[in-house]
Scaffold this active site. Structure first.
Site, PDB file in Angstrom:
ATOM      1  N   LYS A  33       0.691  -1.231  -0.156  1.00 38.16           N
ATOM      2  CA  LYS A  33       0.017   0.003  -0.022  1.00 38.16           C
ATOM      3  C   LYS A  33       0.927   1.414   0.010  1.00 38.16           C
ATOM      4  CE  LYS A  33      -4.192  -2.186   0.730  1.00 38.16           C
ATOM      5  NZ  LYS A  33      -3.647  -3.701   0.822  1.00 38.16           N
TER       6      LYS A  33
HETATM    7  C1  PLP Z   1      -3.864  -4.681   0.034  1.00 40.05           C
HETATM    8  C2  PLP Z   1      -3.054  -5.757   0.018  1.00 40.05           C
HETATM    9  C3  PLP Z   1      -3.506  -6.915  -0.827  1.00 40.05           C
HETATM   10  C4  PLP Z   1      -4.608  -6.863  -1.758  1.00 40.05           C
HETATM   11  O1  PLP Z   1      -4.567  -5.769  -2.756  1.00 40.05           O
HETATM   12  P1  PLP Z   1      -5.497  -5.282  -3.798  1.00 40.05           P
HETATM   13  O2  PLP Z   1      -5.144  -4.055  -4.310  1.00 40.05           O
HETATM   14  O3  PLP Z   1      -7.009  -5.079  -2.577  1.00 40.05           O
HETATM   15  O4  PLP Z   1      -5.950  -6.521  -4.622  1.00 40.05           O
HETATM   16  C5  PLP Z   1      -2.489  -8.026  -0.971  1.00 40.05           C
HETATM   17  N1  PLP Z   1      -1.531  -8.249  -0.094  1.00 40.05           N
HETATM   18  C6  PLP Z   1      -1.399  -7.134   0.893  1.00 40.05           C
HETATM   19  C7  PLP Z   1      -0.234  -7.515   1.902  1.00 40.05           C
HETATM   20  C8  PLP Z   1      -2.125  -6.127   1.003  1.00 40.05           C
HETATM   21  O5  PLP Z   1      -1.906  -5.221   2.122  1.00 40.05           O
END
Ligand code: PLP
Length: 476
Positions: A121
């Site tokens: 993120k």
């Molecule tokens: C948010 C997240 C995901 C999923 O990503 P999306 O964009 O919601 O599909 C996968 N792995 C981790 C560690 C995340 O924080």
């Protein structure tokens, strides 16, 4: 670049009564369109092979600025965007920002977890916080971001906003129900514009409180509430560059590449799809799910039916509905906004979606679905560690297993996205491998840092008072 809504109504968010001017800055601040749809660029930018080649060898931040530039358009000058990207990625724990690691012949993982909260993120959020500051300064405005978190997204948002000039941020988490690492990642950020509330309740209570804050129009306008959730187009835009960077490193545009993405809200893999739409030679996109497999079921059997969320080893993928799927649907339906709106409203009402057979077949040419349960995830973590000494967190392990199960063939390499640092999930890692990964040196003192948060009852009035106090502190 102008933006339209997947649900077609033309909201007029900046000019009132004039021709709607929804540019990147409007879309950044608004998040969701007024008609409940998601913003999409009016046209897709296209990079020629020569355009891609011109990005080879540039530092990551410069690739990011150049790839995002067509989406930002005239809203922000290129030099400013480049400065924002350089600043955003300067604090990452690896000089390559998003390094590529080879696991076996034809299989790579791209580590997206070297940001301040050790999860992918940060790749978008670090840019987003700075974009907010810039756009709000231009408009001489401030906003207050509130959000609820069960653990991970809250810390990425806090790190993105801490110390920003024009943003206050208040994050609600359920008291005593996050892991200590997760809580400390939020509560040890002591910048004056950051507030943390531990709500005496569950994560659902926190989410309901945030919804109630937004529903209180007087309060919403008073503190200028805003959100940075995963449907914000700017987050998607900031996730495209790492696909470009790894593809270039593996020989694009002269060679094809495949991607495998552990998926929750469909934002990350949608960004990969956009990269392909822009002309990057992507041979295959694999969508990895845990036991919460709504996307895998859709791709396997044209069955998008909501089911209760089951906890898993990869909590950031524990979702019932992938909010960014609406953007893909809009494309699959040839940008028919009426049909997109009707399909989404029916889905909300009935809990099920099936699309016309040709649309489903088209989706299956674009994405391959893969599901892995917890025992399979643990086995993959153990296998990887034994085979090459690599420690993949449970989310990343789903993506790597998916890549191995569904190779593109023809000598096309696959890059599996590693979305979290293994030290974020020490218990799962220890059970699978016998090793407890340490936090990186820059975070090793997390457990010794001062924490700051208030414990408040599950009561709207108390939360509003706390937000007012935070905002008042920074606006005098
Ligand atoms: C948010 C997240 C995901 C999923 O990503 P999306 O964009 O919601 O599909 C996968 N792995 C981790 C560690 C995340 O924080």
């Amino acid at each position: 670049m102008r933006y339209i809504s997947t649900r077609g109504h033309s909201p007029d968010i900046s000019t009132r009564g004039q021709a709607p001017a929804r540019d990147f800055a409007d879309v950044l601040l608004a998040g969701l369109a007024e008609d409940g749809g998601l913003f999409m660029p009016e046209t897709w930018p296209h990079f020629s092979p020569a355009d891609w080649r011109a990005l080879r060898g540039l530092p990551y931040a410069d690739v990011a600025a150049r790839v995002m530039q067509p989406f930002v358009g005239g809203a922000i000058p290129f030099e400013v965007l480049q400065g924002i990207c350089r600043d955003a990625y300067a604090g990452f724990g690896h000089p390559a920002v998003a390094p590529l690691v080879q696991l076996e012949t034809g299989l790579f993982t791209q580590e997206l977890f070297h940001g301040p909260t050790l999860a992918f993120k940060d790749m978008a959020m670090q840019v987003l916080g700075r974009l907010f500051d810039h756009v709000l300064a231009q408009r001489d405005k401030r906003v207050t971001i509130v959000g609820a978190t069960s653990g991970d997204t809250g810390s990425a948002a806090i790190e993105a906003c801490a110390g920003r000039d024009r943003v206050d941020i208040m994050i609600l988490h359920p008291h005593g129900r996050t892991s200590e690492v997760q809580r400390r990642q939020m509560t040890t950020v002591l910048a004056p514009n950051v507030g943390n509330i531990a709500v005496q309740g569950t994560f659902d209570d926190c989410q309901d409180l945030v919804k109630a804050l937004f529903a209180d129009a007087g309060f919403r306008d008073e503190v200028r509430l805003s959100a940075v959730n995963s449907i914000n187009w700017a987050r998607i835009a900031a996730q495209i560059p790492y696909y470009v960077a790894s593809a270039l490193a593996l020989g694009a545009p002269d060679r094809e590449v495949a991607f495998s993405v552990p998926t929750g809200n469909f934002g990350n893999v949608l960004a990969a799809w956009v990269a392909r739409r822009m002309g990057l030679p992507v041979a295959r996109l694999v969508v990895g799910s845990n036991r919460n497999d709504i996307l895998a079921r859709f791709l396997a059997a044209n069955d998008m039916s909501m089911q209760p969320v089951e906890p898993s080893l990869s909590p950031s993928m524990d979702i019932q509905v992938s909010s960014n799927f609406e953007r893909l649907l809009f494309e699959l339906l040839d940008r028919d906004a009426d049909l997109t709106r009707q399909t989404m409203l029916d889905f909300r009402r009935t809990g099920r979606m099936t699309v016309a057979a040709p649309v489903w077949h088209h989706a299956r040419t674009l994405f391959h679905g893969f599901r892995l349960d917890d025992p399979g995830t643990e086995a993959e973590i153990r296998r990887l560690h034994a085979a090459c000494g690599y420690l993949a967190d449970p989310h990343s392990a789903v993506g790597i297993a998916a890549a191995r199960a569904l190779p593109a063939g023809g000598g096309v390499p696959t890059v599996a996205m590693a979305t979290a640092h293994p030290a974020k999930f020490p218990d799962a890692m220890e059970i699978a491998t016998g090793h407890r990964p340490a936090l990186p040196p820059r975070m090793a003192d997390l457990f010794g840092r001062e924490e700051r948060f208030s414990v408040l009852p599950n009561d709207l009035g108390a939360i509003e008072a706390a937000v007012r106090a935070l905002v008042g502190r920074n606006r005098v």
